[in-house]
Design a protein around this motif. Sequence first.
Motif, mmCIF file in Angstrom:
data_model
loop_
_atom_site.group_PDB
_atom_site.id
_atom_site.type_symbol
_atom_site.label_atom_id
_atom_site.label_comp_id
_atom_site.label_asym_id
_atom_site.label_seq_id
_atom_site.Cartn_x
_atom_site.Cartn_y
_atom_site.Cartn_z
ATOM 1 N N UNK A 349 2.356 48.215 -29.397
ATOM 2 C CA UNK A 349 1.712 48.840 -30.878
ATOM 3 C C UNK A 349 0.313 49.186 -29.513
ATOM 4 N N UNK A 350 0.496 50.993 -29.408
ATOM 5 C CA UNK A 350 -0.377 51.202 -28.781
ATOM 6 C C UNK A 350 -2.087 51.324 -29.232
ATOM 7 N N UNK A 351 -2.275 50.958 -30.272
ATOM 8 C CA UNK A 351 -4.066 50.691 -30.953
ATOM 9 C C UNK A 351 -4.171 49.769 -30.008
ATOM 10 N N UNK A 352 -3.424 48.016 -30.386
ATOM 11 C CA UNK A 352 -3.879 47.561 -29.533
ATOM 12 C C UNK A 352 -3.612 47.310 -28.242
ATOM 13 N N UNK A 353 -2.430 48.159 -27.500
ATOM 14 C CA UNK A 353 -2.396 47.484 -26.548
ATOM 15 C C UNK A 353 -3.466 48.431 -25.312
ATOM 16 N N UNK A 354 -3.669 49.810 -26.638
ATOM 17 C CA UNK A 354 -4.974 50.276 -25.654
ATOM 18 C C UNK A 354 -6.327 50.107 -25.491
ATOM 19 N N UNK A 355 -6.502 49.420 -26.470
ATOM 20 C CA UNK A 355 -7.337 48.360 -27.123
ATOM 21 C C UNK A 355 -8.354 47.007 -25.512
ATOM 22 N N UNK A 356 -6.754 47.223 -25.675
ATOM 23 C CA UNK A 356 -6.794 45.122 -24.472
ATOM 24 C C UNK A 356 -6.815 46.258 -22.996
ATOM 25 N N UNK A 357 -5.666 46.997 -22.834
ATOM 26 C CA UNK A 357 -6.108 47.521 -21.594
ATOM 27 C C UNK A 357 -6.814 48.467 -21.167
ATOM 28 N N UNK A 358 -8.100 48.579 -21.621
ATOM 29 C CA UNK A 358 -9.240 49.509 -21.855
ATOM 30 C C UNK A 358 -10.438 47.931 -21.323
ATOM 31 N N UNK A 359 -10.094 47.259 -22.075
ATOM 32 C CA UNK A 359 -11.260 46.310 -22.093
ATOM 33 C C UNK A 359 -11.294 45.042 -20.561
ATOM 34 N N UNK A 360 -9.410 45.476 -20.695
ATOM 35 C CA UNK A 360 -8.906 44.200 -19.305
ATOM 36 C C UNK A 360 -9.390 45.270 -17.440
ATOM 37 N N UNK A 361 -9.187 46.467 -17.767
ATOM 38 C CA UNK A 361 -9.834 47.230 -16.767
ATOM 39 C C UNK A 361 -11.293 47.920 -16.728
ATOM 40 N N UNK A 362 -11.754 48.294 -17.997
ATOM 41 C CA UNK A 362 -13.062 48.342 -18.008
ATOM 42 C C UNK A 362 -13.487 47.833 -18.121
ATOM 43 N N UNK A 363 -13.357 47.052 -19.138
ATOM 44 C CA UNK A 363 -15.131 45.907 -19.179
ATOM 45 C C UNK A 363 -15.272 46.611 -20.832
ATOM 46 N N UNK A 364 -15.006 47.766 -21.234
ATOM 47 C CA UNK A 364 -14.707 48.028 -22.117
ATOM 48 C C UNK A 364 -14.232 47.835 -23.084
ATOM 49 N N UNK A 365 -14.821 46.961 -24.533
ATOM 50 C CA UNK A 365 -14.854 46.465 -25.453
ATOM 51 C C UNK A 365 -14.878 47.310 -26.796
ATOM 52 N N UNK A 366 -13.871 47.162 -28.022
ATOM 53 C CA UNK A 366 -14.074 48.200 -29.414
ATOM 54 C C UNK A 366 -15.572 47.267 -29.456
ATOM 55 N N UNK A 367 -16.068 48.354 -29.626
ATOM 56 C CA UNK A 367 -17.268 48.404 -30.572
ATOM 57 C C UNK A 367 -17.531 47.639 -32.144
ATOM 58 N N UNK A 368 -16.443 47.421 -32.909
ATOM 59 C CA UNK A 368 -16.558 46.986 -33.952
ATOM 60 C C UNK A 368 -15.285 46.767 -33.724
ATOM 61 N N UNK A 369 -14.744 45.554 -34.758
ATOM 62 C CA UNK A 369 -13.624 44.410 -35.009
ATOM 63 C C UNK A 369 -12.918 46.251 -35.514
ATOM 64 N N UNK A 370 -11.464 46.372 -35.243
ATOM 65 C CA UNK A 370 -10.774 47.214 -34.870
ATOM 66 C C UNK A 370 -9.199 46.465 -35.665
#
Length: 378
Positions: A349-370
């Motif tokens: 699922x690209x929505x969830x995968x992108x959120x997790x990958x972005x957080x693990x690689x950059x430390x940027x977490x979604x601003x709010x629950x998604x």
Amino acid sequence: MQCSGGEPAGPVADPGRPCRIRPVCASSPAALWNGSSRSPPGRTPPGDVVREADRARQVAERCAASLSAPLLPHIGTADVARDMDRIRAALGEERVSYLGASCGTQLGTAYASLFPGRGDRIVLDSNLGPGGYDHRAMRLSARGLEDRFPDFAAYVAARPEYGLGTTPRQVRATCQELARRLEREPVQGRDETAFRGITYDRLYADADMPELAEIRQALDTGGPVPEQPPFPGLEALRSARFAVICGDSPWPRTIREYQRDVRADSGRYPLLGGATADIGPCAFRPRSWVEKPVRVDDQGPSNLLLVQNERDPGTPLAGAKALRRAFGDRAGLVTVDRGGHGVYPFGADSCADDAVTTYLTTGQRPARDLACAAEPDA
């Protein structure tokens, strides 16, 4: 002579012969269902709790008398979390990142709670609640199957060749009637207990739905039921999980409590019929072998990301929401409008995968629950 690392290889062990390594608490799978890897059994009437208690007590007594008994108070999730931190220190790292799924969310939760300043980016996928695999979480498995079954019912209803119904309501009614028939007269060795366990097991992934439909069709018509190869090491896996979960938190101790819970869940969750509320060996664990549960709260850095399918049979959404509330602002939550167990990266699922990958690689977490919508091609 006792050989090292296991039980004697024969009546008198020979140092030159290999030892037979046995599980921490050897037992039949039926008696260890409360510590099983998946498939719980079928309906358990409240009156049967007494009978099940006898088997559960025997398992607990064998564990207490086993060669591995001295280890049992020291192999809980909190112990593993402390071991993780020793590994971090040995590697000379100030902080550690963590990605854990299913039971691994309990370990990640424990580490983040015991060592809040030593975690970097922590992702927990398919979450147990803040209590981990306690009695409440085990009972939630029945709710998880109720959440998940409509996906299967819709799948089968769209495929009339299975002959199980052309609407989700018909499919559910057919399956419940089949369970009642198997309770009266098993088919090819499959009784109601096996039928409900197979249903639970095969709904962990969408890819298993065709096989589940074929098994149900075979049981309904008397056709040949596909045989499943034995899972290697299942006895040891069940034994180890039993040893850990029984030591992580206190379980109810009286038969009356389990009878009450079985009766309540039989009405709430008819697909499993109260089975996951039944008594198991954890009820007879010596209190001195149970560690004080790890406290989960909002004290610490905001560095956790929880990801969760909305219709997960093994770790239901209710557990993830409870963990999110317990962590407060420390955690964010990404939910996916899908069924099955496991999100990243198994669900594609690209929505969830992108959120997790972005957080693990950059430390940027979604601003709010998604909340991620289902993707047809996922």
